[in-house]
Design a protein around this motif. Sequence first.
Motif, PDB file in Angstrom:
ATOM      1  N   ARG A 145     -20.856  13.378   3.817  1.00  0.00           N
ATOM      2  CA  ARG A 145     -20.718  13.944   2.476  1.00  0.00           C
ATOM      3  C   ARG A 145     -19.367  13.618   1.841  1.00  0.00           C
ATOM      4  N   ALA A 146     -19.354  13.713   0.518  1.00  0.00           N
ATOM      5  CA  ALA A 146     -18.116  13.547  -0.236  1.00  0.00           C
ATOM      6  C   ALA A 146     -17.313  14.842  -0.179  1.00  0.00           C
ATOM      7  N   VAL A 147     -16.015  14.718  -0.373  1.00  0.00           N
ATOM      8  CA  VAL A 147     -15.137  15.892  -0.332  1.00  0.00           C
ATOM      9  C   VAL A 147     -15.337  16.732  -1.594  1.00  0.00           C
ATOM     10  N   GLY A 148     -14.893  17.982  -1.515  1.00  0.00           N
ATOM     11  CA  GLY A 148     -14.957  18.895  -2.652  1.00  0.00           C
ATOM     12  C   GLY A 148     -13.977  20.030  -2.466  1.00  0.00           C
ATOM     13  N   GLY A 149     -13.854  20.862  -3.489  1.00  0.00           N
ATOM     14  CA  GLY A 149     -12.917  21.978  -3.422  1.00  0.00           C
ATOM     15  C   GLY A 149     -13.573  23.336  -3.281  1.00  0.00           C
ATOM     16  N   ASP A 150     -14.930  23.374  -3.240  1.00  0.00           N
ATOM     17  CA  ASP A 150     -15.633  24.657  -3.184  1.00  0.00           C
ATOM     18  C   ASP A 150     -16.938  24.457  -2.424  1.00  0.00           C
ATOM     19  N   SER A 151     -17.133  25.192  -1.339  1.00  0.00           N
ATOM     20  CA  SER A 151     -18.332  25.046  -0.512  1.00  0.00           C
ATOM     21  C   SER A 151     -18.836  26.418  -0.082  1.00  0.00           C
ATOM     22  N   TRP A 152     -20.171  26.554  -0.040  1.00  0.00           N
ATOM     23  CA  TRP A 152     -20.819  27.761   0.476  1.00  0.00           C
ATOM     24  C   TRP A 152     -21.561  27.395   1.752  1.00  0.00           C
ATOM     25  N   LEU A 153     -21.217  28.064   2.857  1.00  0.00           N
ATOM     26  CA  LEU A 153     -21.836  27.817   4.154  1.00  0.00           C
ATOM     27  C   LEU A 153     -22.679  29.037   4.523  1.00  0.00           C
ATOM     28  N   VAL A 154     -23.994  28.826   4.602  1.00  0.00           N
ATOM     29  CA  VAL A 154     -24.933  29.915   4.880  1.00  0.00           C
ATOM     30  C   VAL A 154     -25.624  29.606   6.201  1.00  0.00           C
ATOM     31  N   GLY A 155     -25.345  30.424   7.223  1.00  0.00           N
ATOM     32  CA  GLY A 155     -25.938  30.201   8.533  1.00  0.00           C
ATOM     33  C   GLY A 155     -25.037  30.727   9.634  1.00  0.00           C
ATOM     34  N   GLY A 156     -25.517  30.595  10.877  1.00  0.00           N
ATOM     35  CA  GLY A 156     -24.719  30.986  12.025  1.00  0.00           C
ATOM     36  C   GLY A 156     -24.812  32.453  12.362  1.00  0.00           C
ATOM     37  N   ALA A 157     -24.079  32.837  13.412  1.00  0.00           N
ATOM     38  CA  ALA A 157     -23.977  34.219  13.886  1.00  0.00           C
ATOM     39  C   ALA A 157     -22.884  34.262  14.950  1.00  0.00           C
TER      40      ALA A 157
ATOM     41  N   THR B 222     -24.547  24.568   1.370  1.00  0.00           N
ATOM     42  CA  THR B 222     -25.748  24.790   0.581  1.00  0.00           C
ATOM     43  C   THR B 222     -25.405  24.715  -0.892  1.00  0.00           C
ATOM     44  N   GLN B 223     -26.424  24.737  -1.737  1.00  0.00           N
ATOM     45  CA  GLN B 223     -26.204  24.676  -3.182  1.00  0.00           C
ATOM     46  C   GLN B 223     -25.357  25.862  -3.631  1.00  0.00           C
ATOM     47  N   PRO B 224     -24.398  25.646  -4.540  1.00  0.00           N
ATOM     48  CA  PRO B 224     -23.612  26.772  -5.063  1.00  0.00           C
ATOM     49  C   PRO B 224     -24.504  27.814  -5.715  1.00  0.00           C
ATOM     50  N   PRO B 225     -23.974  29.015  -5.992  1.00  0.00           N
ATOM     51  CA  PRO B 225     -24.797  30.092  -6.554  1.00  0.00           C
ATOM     52  C   PRO B 225     -25.565  29.643  -7.792  1.00  0.00           C
ATOM     53  N   ALA B 226     -26.867  29.936  -7.800  1.00  0.00           N
ATOM     54  CA  ALA B 226     -27.747  29.551  -8.905  1.00  0.00           C
ATOM     55  C   ALA B 226     -28.869  30.569  -9.015  1.00  0.00           C
ATOM     56  N   ARG B 227     -29.496  30.620 -10.195  1.00  0.00           N
ATOM     57  CA  ARG B 227     -30.607  31.554 -10.405  1.00  0.00           C
ATOM     58  C   ARG B 227     -31.940  30.979  -9.939  1.00  0.00           C
ATOM     59  N   SER B 228     -31.989  29.679  -9.747  1.00  0.00           N
ATOM     60  CA  SER B 228     -33.184  29.027  -9.235  1.00  0.00           C
ATOM     61  C   SER B 228     -32.772  28.148  -8.062  1.00  0.00           C
ATOM     62  N   VAL B 229     -33.333  28.410  -6.879  1.00  0.00           N
ATOM     63  CA  VAL B 229     -32.906  27.753  -5.641  1.00  0.00           C
ATOM     64  C   VAL B 229     -34.131  27.133  -4.975  1.00  0.00           C
TER      65      VAL B 229
ATOM     66  N   ILE C  43     -36.787  30.139  -4.724  1.00  0.00           N
ATOM     67  CA  ILE C  43     -36.266  31.488  -4.936  1.00  0.00           C
ATOM     68  C   ILE C  43     -35.823  31.611  -6.384  1.00  0.00           C
ATOM     69  N   GLU C  44     -36.344  32.610  -7.086  1.00  0.00           N
ATOM     70  CA  GLU C  44     -35.970  32.870  -8.467  1.00  0.00           C
ATOM     71  C   GLU C  44     -35.249  34.210  -8.540  1.00  0.00           C
ATOM     72  N   SER C  45     -34.177  34.244  -9.342  1.00  0.00           N
ATOM     73  CA  SER C  45     -33.345  35.437  -9.400  1.00  0.00           C
ATOM     74  C   SER C  45     -32.738  35.577 -10.791  1.00  0.00           C
ATOM     75  N   ASP C  46     -32.504  36.815 -11.207  1.00  0.00           N
ATOM     76  CA  ASP C  46     -31.786  37.065 -12.457  1.00  0.00           C
ATOM     77  C   ASP C  46     -30.284  36.917 -12.281  1.00  0.00           C
ATOM     78  N   GLU C  47     -29.819  36.920 -11.042  1.00  0.00           N
ATOM     79  CA  GLU C  47     -28.402  36.771 -10.738  1.00  0.00           C
ATOM     80  C   GLU C  47     -28.218  35.557  -9.823  1.00  0.00           C
ATOM     81  N   PRO C  48     -27.068  34.866  -9.911  1.00  0.00           N
ATOM     82  CA  PRO C  48     -26.838  33.718  -9.036  1.00  0.00           C
ATOM     83  C   PRO C  48     -26.901  34.106  -7.569  1.00  0.00           C
TER      84      PRO C  48
END
Length: 542
Positions: free
Chosen positions: A194-206, A302-309, A393-398
């Motif tokens: 992947r390319a570098v970035g300044g903001d990432s969301w990591l969803v997973g693990g325990a 994962t994709q940054p916060p969005a109302r449609s995922v 996933i559809e949501s009214d909030e990100p």
Amino acid sequence: MSDNELTPDEAAALPVEPTGAEFDDDHELTGAPEPESSTRRPVSAKAAAAIGARVVGGVLGIGIAAAAVLGSTFVELPSSTATPPSELVVPVPTAQQLTCPGPLLRLSDESGAAASTVFTLGQAVTRFSSSTGAVEQSRISASDAQPGESVAEPLVLSAAPDAQSPDLDVLLSGAQSQSVAVGDYVGFASAACRAVGGDSWLVGGATTTGRTTLISLTNPTEVASTVDLEIFDERGVVSAAGTGGIVVPPNGQRVLSLAGFAPGISSPVVHVTSSGGQITAELQQSIVRGLDAGGVEIIGATQPPARSVFLPGMVVTNLEAIQALRGTATQTDDVIAAIRVFLPGEESTTLSFTLTPADTERDPIRFTRDVSAGVVTDIPIEELETGAYSVQIESDEPVVAAARTTSAVIASGGGISATDFAWFTASPALTEDTQFTVASGLDAVLNVVNPGDTDVVVSLVAAGDTVADGSANDEAADDQAANEYTIEAGATLRVPVPNGETLTLVHSSRVFVSVTQAGDGFLSAYSIDPQTPGSSPLTVFP
């Protein structure tokens, strides 16, 4: 006689003002006021005429001004515009760069000593390709991981513009895979470079018993990066020392144990932000259930916060084997398929889920769930039948989201011979043609979701690819025939793709794409990112 004096006849004709005096019985005047001197002078006819003329003139002036104001709203006034001088500049395309996660990692060495030190586990196989043909490889120069049997540092890929066509954008893609069977670490993991970035969301693990999750932060730039971690779990935000101001040196990698910040949590989400040099961030999770290895996985952003995922591909390999695993293994709370969601805002909401099976004869699974903001929620999906699903996933909030499933194989004797798991991250939207690479190893499937209301036509064009030792795959390079598919509105295309091959996805509208790999009880997945931006024309104003 002056103009201000009256004649006797004019004075006699003037009306008499009452004075307040009265007459007594003898007709004598009583109560008459004493005569007073006065400076008031009567107004002459000439002065009255002058005052009247001024009043009339003022009224006329006001009328003229009002007419002018009203008239200006109907009369088109002359106007002029000035265009500042500018020049359209087309920058020379720069080299593209991607970072691959590198080999799998573990805490402690082979003997179990040095439990706080990170060591490598084997070697990842990396496949990559560039539209210019030449790809430069380099290794991160410094890493927290200690080399085991192989190099520890992640691989950095760079592709310079084509000297013959310097005005064309460079297309670069890569993916890695690794099978491991060392002690408690048994499984298969694949990941995209992947390319570098300044903001990432990591969803997973325990970080519960038997679950180990590592955070990998890689900085391939020449500038030090300062990283901040926000960690959330099923109870809310995690307050821990050391999550801010983490310095990742230039051309370096930091590997941190999530349990060092948040021990004993079952549903973490990590928000990674960086300043200075930009980075790539991943999670690596491994599972041990009692004495049995439960698999390994590399979890990309994962994709940054969005109302449609969209999660284009979620795979359940063998429901019968999963049920057998639940009946025999210990600590099976994460065996069930689940979707992990997190609302980073302050407003709670209701999420709508749609799971569309690959088998078109089966109806989509739809349900809703109320979710609280600020806490991570794992939503288990019981008895999910064997097969592949796309998740919307559809949501009214990100919202941010990812899904987890477990794979297993029943041995001839009736026991479980192999088990693994995978995390399926939400894919970003692809709006332009995109080059991607399929990791080597297990059988691979490309998942393409059409979220629109009209059909989408996609083509897969094979290109030459290269393995990590620099050798070319001539067979793939010779096969340039396009395979064209039509994806109906709201449907998902699932098509097998050759291991290790680089392809270009040509599509007529917006799509979401991922690669899933499965076989022999092992499982992994990664999403496809948009093409790294090239050099766009700029308008320069002096």
